[in-house]
Write a protein that holds these residues in place. Sequence first.
Motif, PDB file in Angstrom:
ATOM      1  N   THR A   1     -42.403  10.139  -0.812  1.00 55.17           N
ATOM      2  CA  THR A   1     -41.461  11.161  -0.561  1.00 55.17           C
ATOM      3  C   THR A   1     -41.646  12.314   0.396  1.00 55.17           C
ATOM      4  N   ILE A   2     -42.725  12.918   0.414  1.00 53.10           N
ATOM      5  CA  ILE A   2     -43.248  13.716   1.337  1.00 53.10           C
ATOM      6  C   ILE A   2     -43.564  13.179   2.751  1.00 53.10           C
ATOM      7  N   MET A   3     -44.149  11.955   2.766  1.00 58.68           N
ATOM      8  CA  MET A   3     -44.290  11.487   3.768  1.00 58.68           C
ATOM      9  C   MET A   3     -43.069  11.126   4.890  1.00 58.68           C
ATOM     10  N   ARG A   4     -42.129  10.773   4.370  1.00 60.46           N
ATOM     11  CA  ARG A   4     -40.872  10.488   4.638  1.00 60.46           C
ATOM     12  C   ARG A   4     -40.278  12.116   5.399  1.00 60.46           C
ATOM     13  N   ALA A   5     -40.276  12.838   4.812  1.00 58.56           N
ATOM     14  CA  ALA A   5     -39.998  14.328   5.244  1.00 58.56           C
ATOM     15  C   ALA A   5     -40.645  14.553   6.559  1.00 58.56           C
ATOM     16  N   VAL A   6     -42.208  14.134   6.443  1.00 58.92           N
ATOM     17  CA  VAL A   6     -42.778  14.501   7.910  1.00 58.92           C
ATOM     18  C   VAL A   6     -42.453  13.466   9.183  1.00 58.92           C
ATOM     19  N   LEU A   7     -42.030  12.188   8.589  1.00 53.86           N
ATOM     20  CA  LEU A   7     -41.583  11.275   9.681  1.00 53.86           C
ATOM     21  C   LEU A   7     -40.350  12.041  10.233  1.00 53.86           C
ATOM     22  N   ARG A   8     -39.422  12.676   9.320  1.00 51.06           N
ATOM     23  CA  ARG A   8     -38.101  13.275  10.305  1.00 51.06           C
ATOM     24  C   ARG A   8     -38.834  14.282  10.976  1.00 51.06           C
ATOM     25  N   GLY A   9     -39.546  15.197  10.844  1.00 48.23           N
ATOM     26  CA  GLY A   9     -40.253  16.266  11.695  1.00 48.23           C
ATOM     27  C   GLY A   9     -40.602  15.591  12.894  1.00 48.23           C
ATOM     28  N   ILE A  10     -41.468  14.379  12.827  1.00 48.48           N
ATOM     29  CA  ILE A  10     -41.879  14.027  14.071  1.00 48.48           C
ATOM     30  C   ILE A  10     -41.021  13.223  14.874  1.00 48.48           C
ATOM     31  N   ALA A  11     -39.889  12.778  14.256  1.00 54.70           N
ATOM     32  CA  ALA A  11     -38.602  12.064  14.965  1.00 54.70           C
ATOM     33  C   ALA A  11     -37.788  12.986  15.818  1.00 54.70           C
ATOM     34  N   GLN A  12     -37.933  14.266  15.363  1.00 54.74           N
ATOM     35  CA  GLN A  12     -37.241  15.577  16.351  1.00 54.74           C
ATOM     36  C   GLN A  12     -37.948  15.653  17.555  1.00 54.74           C
ATOM     37  N   GLU A  13     -39.068  15.136  17.889  1.00 54.07           N
ATOM     38  CA  GLU A  13     -39.791  15.238  19.077  1.00 54.07           C
ATOM     39  C   GLU A  13     -39.713  13.798  19.741  1.00 54.07           C
ATOM     40  N   GLY A  14     -39.495  12.736  19.082  1.00 53.11           N
ATOM     41  CA  GLY A  14     -39.511  11.740  19.957  1.00 53.11           C
ATOM     42  C   GLY A  14     -40.775  10.975  20.434  1.00 53.11           C
ATOM     43  N   ILE A  15     -41.700  11.327  19.462  1.00 55.59           N
ATOM     44  CA  ILE A  15     -42.855  10.477  19.777  1.00 55.59           C
ATOM     45  C   ILE A  15     -43.055   9.205  18.890  1.00 55.59           C
ATOM     46  N   PRO A  16     -43.620   8.434  19.547  1.00 58.27           N
ATOM     47  CA  PRO A  16     -43.803   7.031  19.127  1.00 58.27           C
ATOM     48  C   PRO A  16     -44.701   6.966  17.891  1.00 58.27           C
ATOM     49  N   VAL A  17     -44.301   6.364  16.622  1.00 60.37           N
ATOM     50  CA  VAL A  17     -44.907   6.420  15.554  1.00 60.37           C
ATOM     51  C   VAL A  17     -45.225   4.897  14.948  1.00 60.37           C
ATOM     52  N   LYS A  18     -46.462   4.763  14.411  1.00 59.34           N
ATOM     53  CA  LYS A  18     -46.816   3.492  13.991  1.00 59.34           C
ATOM     54  C   LYS A  18     -47.176   3.889  12.322  1.00 59.34           C
ATOM     55  N   ILE A  19     -46.585   3.080  11.480  1.00 57.43           N
ATOM     56  CA  ILE A  19     -46.805   3.422  10.164  1.00 57.43           C
ATOM     57  C   ILE A  19     -47.455   2.316   9.311  1.00 57.43           C
ATOM     58  N   HIS A  20     -48.481   2.610   8.675  1.00 57.31           N
ATOM     59  CA  HIS A  20     -49.335   1.511   8.010  1.00 57.31           C
ATOM     60  C   HIS A  20     -49.630   2.020   6.459  1.00 57.31           C
ATOM     61  N   LYS A  21     -49.320   1.101   5.644  1.00 56.95           N
ATOM     62  CA  LYS A  21     -49.473   1.718   4.281  1.00 56.95           C
ATOM     63  C   LYS A  21     -50.703   0.818   3.649  1.00 56.95           C
ATOM     64  N   VAL A  22     -51.542   1.526   3.091  1.00 56.53           N
ATOM     65  CA  VAL A  22     -52.749   1.262   2.301  1.00 56.53           C
ATOM     66  C   VAL A  22     -52.520   1.080   0.836  1.00 56.53           C
ATOM     67  N   PRO A  23     -53.239   0.108   0.386  1.00 53.89           N
ATOM     68  CA  PRO A  23     -54.038  -0.806   0.854  1.00 53.89           C
ATOM     69  C   PRO A  23     -53.435  -2.170   1.243  1.00 53.89           C
ATOM     70  N   GLU A  24     -51.990  -2.141   1.468  1.00 52.43           N
ATOM     71  CA  GLU A  24     -51.161  -3.229   1.784  1.00 52.43           C
ATOM     72  C   GLU A  24     -51.792  -3.784   3.097  1.00 52.43           C
ATOM     73  N   THR A  25     -51.982  -2.610   4.005  1.00 50.93           N
ATOM     74  CA  THR A  25     -52.222  -3.318   5.319  1.00 50.93           C
ATOM     75  C   THR A  25     -53.856  -3.178   5.525  1.00 50.93           C
ATOM     76  N   ASP A  26     -54.135  -4.314   5.771  1.00 46.46           N
ATOM     77  CA  ASP A  26     -55.627  -4.347   6.221  1.00 46.46           C
ATOM     78  C   ASP A  26     -56.194  -3.344   7.216  1.00 46.46           C
ATOM     79  N   ALA A  27     -57.348  -2.795   6.841  1.00 50.54           N
ATOM     80  CA  ALA A  27     -57.929  -1.856   7.822  1.00 50.54           C
ATOM     81  C   ALA A  27     -58.114  -2.102   9.381  1.00 50.54           C
ATOM     82  N   SER A  28     -58.229  -3.406   9.500  1.00 48.85           N
ATOM     83  CA  SER A  28     -58.438  -3.990  10.960  1.00 48.85           C
ATOM     84  C   SER A  28     -57.271  -3.446  11.884  1.00 48.85           C
ATOM     85  N   TRP A  29     -56.054  -3.633  11.358  1.00 46.62           N
ATOM     86  CA  TRP A  29     -54.826  -3.143  12.014  1.00 46.62           C
ATOM     87  C   TRP A  29     -54.602  -1.916  11.844  1.00 46.62           C
ATOM     88  N   VAL A  30     -54.904  -0.939  10.841  1.00 51.57           N
ATOM     89  CA  VAL A  30     -55.037   0.373  10.710  1.00 51.57           C
ATOM     90  C   VAL A  30     -55.875   1.037  11.960  1.00 51.57           C
TER      91      VAL A  30
END
Length: 414
Positions: free
Chosen positions: A280-309
């Motif tokens: 829930t709070i991570m999504r609020a952070v994303l809203r703040g980042i989006a206001q500045e138009g910065i590219p974001v890559k999102i990785h959930k762990v442990p679902e995403t292997d460390a290699s890609w993270v």
Amino acid sequence: MVGLNMGAQEIVPGIHWTGVNDYTNDLFEGIWPIPHGVSINSYVVKGDKIALIDLVKAGGGGSSENLIDQLGSIGIKMKDIDYLVINHLEPDHTGFLNHIRELCPNAEILSSEKGVPLVEAFYGMKEGVRAVKDGEKLDLGNGKQLAFYYAPNVHWPETMVTYEESSGVLFPCDAFGSFGAFKGYIFDDQITPEDHEFFERETLRYYANIVATFSNSVIKAIEKLGALDIKVIAPSHGLIWRENPGEIIKRYQRYASYMSEEAEPEITVIWGTMYGNTETIMRAVLRGIAQEGIPVKIHKVPETDASWVLASAWQSAGLVIAMPTYEYNIFPPMDYILNLMKLKHYWHKKVLRIGSFGWVGGAQKHFNNRIERMNWECIGPLEYQGAPTAEDLALAEKKGRELAMAVKKIPSKR
Ligand code: FEO
């Protein structure tokens, strides 16, 4: 032909690729997934004498039968080989050295001074093994001359590169390599723009997983090799660069710079949650980042292997580490990622750490210990008990924007 039976391929007259495509879905180094395979490139240089450069491992497509077939197709028998040049001893390039030695018993094994003891340690061989010096040359006759240059810690201490002077072909072993098997081609000028994008992604992932720790050594090696007239780069993994070798050199220079300088103006969000409160709070952070138009890559762990993270985080100047306290400590899947980042010198990041706790916290204290000496500039932290309140969410959005504003000021190196 595609795949394991790919035949010998001419690079320039007298120099051929004789490698394999490993499609076994194995883990590279026993850690890193390679769902798209990896090529293990070996080369043969034919003057009056014949040298095999960088071997392959047994299994994963590597076999003496395959090599015998490849060499046979260009008129070379195993017993004709005079030199086995071992730029680097890691077993993906030497795995069946004992068997090859049986097939060409008179071939002299050449490696660096630090490589020779490893030939004995891995394969029990002392006879017919010789250390070449840094800068030493070997005349193969008929216009072919090899030169050996030490490139320590790219990525083991014994590593050297081999350069064929008449053609300008550089054999740099792991340097300038990537994950990803060939699809019936081996050269940079034979592939589609989509495949170039694929190999660029797989080069970054390979760099972040395998080479990152040794970025200072990569920079030193590139400076040292700058004196050579390099026309073709023939690494031990990935594409052979004959049209635009400068592209892969530039790419490696840029990746190496991310260790000692801020990386690209983008943010990697790495998050894990037990019951949704950190989400829930991570999504609020994303809203703040989006206001500045910065590219974001999102990785959930442990679902995403460390290699890609790791690949994503290496290239990002900004990180969001979102995870809850777990048993008074760091959420274990995130601890694994942080541990790898420390090991692999993920330095100079701008970081926001957020997350929830139940009874008491604890993750932040261990997080602070974990990131010591990594030169991370932390914005935050933001921790809260249970579910985030409206105030917590507003603060998270503000901090997300603050992080994005700090990252936005960083000039891109692309
Ligand atoms: Fe491809 Fe360091 O071995």
